[in-house]
Structure formats: C-alpha cells, structure tokens
Design an enzyme around this catalytic site. Structure first.
Site, PDB file in Angstrom:
ATOM      1  N   ASP A 112       0.842  -1.184   0.000  1.00 19.67           N
ATOM      2  CA  ASP A 112       0.000   0.000   0.000  1.00 19.67           C
ATOM      3  C   ASP A 112       0.882   1.240   0.000  1.00 19.67           C
ATOM      4  O   ASP A 112       2.027   1.187   0.474  1.00 19.67           O
ATOM      5  CB  ASP A 112      -0.908   0.004   1.243  1.00 19.67           C
ATOM      6  N   ASN A 164      -5.567  -5.526  -6.111  1.00 18.69           N
ATOM      7  CA  ASN A 164      -6.730  -4.764  -5.663  1.00 18.69           C
ATOM      8  C   ASN A 164      -6.530  -3.250  -5.699  1.00 18.69           C
ATOM      9  O   ASN A 164      -7.506  -2.509  -5.732  1.00 18.69           O
ATOM     10  CB  ASN A 164      -7.097  -5.200  -4.239  1.00 18.69           C
ATOM     11  N   VAL A 185       1.811   1.569  -6.987  1.00 11.81           N
ATOM     12  CA  VAL A 185       1.767   0.704  -8.169  1.00 11.81           C
ATOM     13  C   VAL A 185       2.139   1.432  -9.456  1.00 11.81           C
ATOM     14  O   VAL A 185       2.300   0.790 -10.500  1.00 11.81           O
ATOM     15  CB  VAL A 185       0.386   0.028  -8.323  1.00 11.81           C
ATOM     16  N   TYR A 199     -13.390   5.834 -15.435  1.00  6.72           N
ATOM     17  CA  TYR A 199     -13.314   4.684 -14.533  1.00  6.72           C
ATOM     18  C   TYR A 199     -13.774   3.415 -15.240  1.00  6.72           C
ATOM     19  O   TYR A 199     -13.132   2.360 -15.144  1.00  6.72           O
ATOM     20  CB  TYR A 199     -14.170   4.956 -13.299  1.00  6.72           C
ATOM     21  N   LYS A 228     -11.788  -0.225 -16.008  1.00  6.05           N
ATOM     22  CA  LYS A 228     -12.255  -1.518 -15.512  1.00  6.05           C
ATOM     23  C   LYS A 228     -12.618  -2.452 -16.669  1.00  6.05           C
ATOM     24  O   LYS A 228     -12.487  -3.679 -16.543  1.00  6.05           O
ATOM     25  CB  LYS A 228     -13.439  -1.327 -14.566  1.00  6.05           C
TER      26      LYS A 228
END
Length: 251
Positions: free
Chosen positions: A37, A80, A54, A145, A149
C-alpha cells in the site's frame, strides 16, 4: 475454514477497504499475508505491510521481492489497488486519463509482472484482479473509470489464457458500489450525501451497498485451492445489478 493453511498471499491496496477485508479473511483462513500500500501504517500483525506505489515499477519490484522473501514464497496475488474517477468523456483531461489508467490497469501489470516468477513455483498459484460492475454496465458519469475496468476485465481473460498451462489461475471480481472509505469520501463530497447514498443503494436490486467483507469472500473463493478448476472468470458481487431486472413493487 482453513483452505489457505500453509499458503502465502500478497494483497495490493490492502491497508483499507476491500483490500484490508481480503487480507484479514485470508489470514483467518490460514494464509500468511503481505499487504502492499502507499501507506501501510494502518497494517497490524499478523499482516505484514510494505510501502509501494503501483505506478512506480522499481518500487513495486522491490516491495514484492521483500514481501516474498519474508513470506517464504508466493501462492496468491490479489491485485486490488486502484483509484476512482467521475465525469463524462468531456470532464477529464488527458493527464487525468493517463493517471487513472496508470493506476488501475498498468499498476496491475506491474505487480503481476513482479509476482509471476514467484507464482510459477507454487502448486496453488492464483491471481485475482479487482474489477467492477462498471466493466459490464453503463454507469452515468463514469467514463474514465469504466474504461479502466473494462481493460481490467479483458486483461484478466488474456492473463488467464497466457498462464493456464503454467498452472496459474487468473480471475476477477466485479463489485457493485461497495461501502468502503473511498466511496464514503465521494459521498461526503456530494451536495446531499444522504440522498446520494440512497440513490446508489437503490441502483442495486438488493437495495443496499455491497460490503467489503462480501467482496473479500468472493476473492477468497476464487483464490482458494478449492476452486482449482476456475480460471478466466469474472464473478459479480453487485447485489444483482448485472443480471436482475426486478419489477418495481408498489408500496
């Protein structure tokens, strides 16, 4: 359940929300779990926290290597970490498109790329990507978004095909609107947070938001050795939003 006993797992974005719920559930079911994280400060034992963004390939490789060394191997990767975006195609500039794509899509690529050499040594290797109902349903003001996805869904299928003969299963979960800190911040920024929450809940046939624990349960199902024949699957956890068209009931 103890289906993860003796296994190791790495969860990105695991300090809060769906990631935290997943890390805790995998631990409860026997896994040794590391969390990546940007801010691992909230992570407490028995979870192991590692700082990583990331969008930083070197940082990801360093953190994954350290986590795997401490865990003694890697069996499960839960991809995630992600970020949100609102608006139509007119509302976000090029920089914002590149930023969100870099986190939500290329970020998963970076982590998977760093993890794959370790997963190949596992007899129970599994990757679970966190996707979204936005990949398969048109939602208003979610153009950017949704595009990311949709890419995650296609990426999941491609990865499953690429690595099936290596014994590495790849699946994704498609949550509906989940009651997480990130959604909470969006609601707090709305003109009428209570009305906005009610509208989001009503959009899902069950009439409520999905919980982080429910999404974690689906992730654990896909990651478990008990699901050894499941790969290339997108599992909705959306209160029926994708498939149901219930009649309106007069009150």
């Amino acid at each position: 359940m103890s289906d993860f006993t003796g296994l190791t797992a790495l969860v990105t974005g695991g300090a809060s929300g769906i990631g935290r719920a997943t890390a805790e559930l995998l631990t409860a079911r026997g896994a040794r779990v590391a969390v990546l994280d940007r801010d691992p400060a909230p992570v407490r034992a028995p979870l192991r926290g590692y700082r990583a963004d990331v969008t930083d390939d070197h940082g990801v490789r360093t953190a994954v290597a350290a986590a795997v060394a401490d865990l003694g191997g890697l069996d499960v990767l839960v991809n995630n970490a992600g970020t949100g975006a609102q608006g139509t195609v007119e509302d976000n500039d090029d920089a914002e498109w590149h930023r969100v794509l870099d986190v939500n899509v290329v970020g998963m690529v970076r982590v998977a790329r760093a993890a794959l050499p370790h997963l190949r040594r596992s007899a129970h290797a599994a990757i679970v990507n966190t996707c979204s109902i936005a990949a398969t349903a048109g939602l208003p003001r979610r153009a950017l978004y949704s595009a990311t996805k949709g890419a995650v869904l296609s990426l999941t299928l491609a990865m499953a095909a690429d690595h099936v003969h290596e014994g590495i299963r790849v699946n994704c979960v498609n949550p509906g609107t989940a009651d997480t800190p990130w959604v909470g911040r969006l609601l707090d920024a709305a003109d009428d947070p209570a009305a906005e929450r009610a509208a989001l809940a009503a959009r899902q046939p069950m009439g409520r938001l999905v919980t982080a624990a429910e999404v974690a349960g689906a992730i654990a199902y896909l990651a478990s050795p008990l699901s050894g024949a499941t790969t290339g699957t997108a599992l909705p956890v959306d209160g029926g939003m994708q498939g149901l068209r219930p009649r309106q009931v007069a009150r």
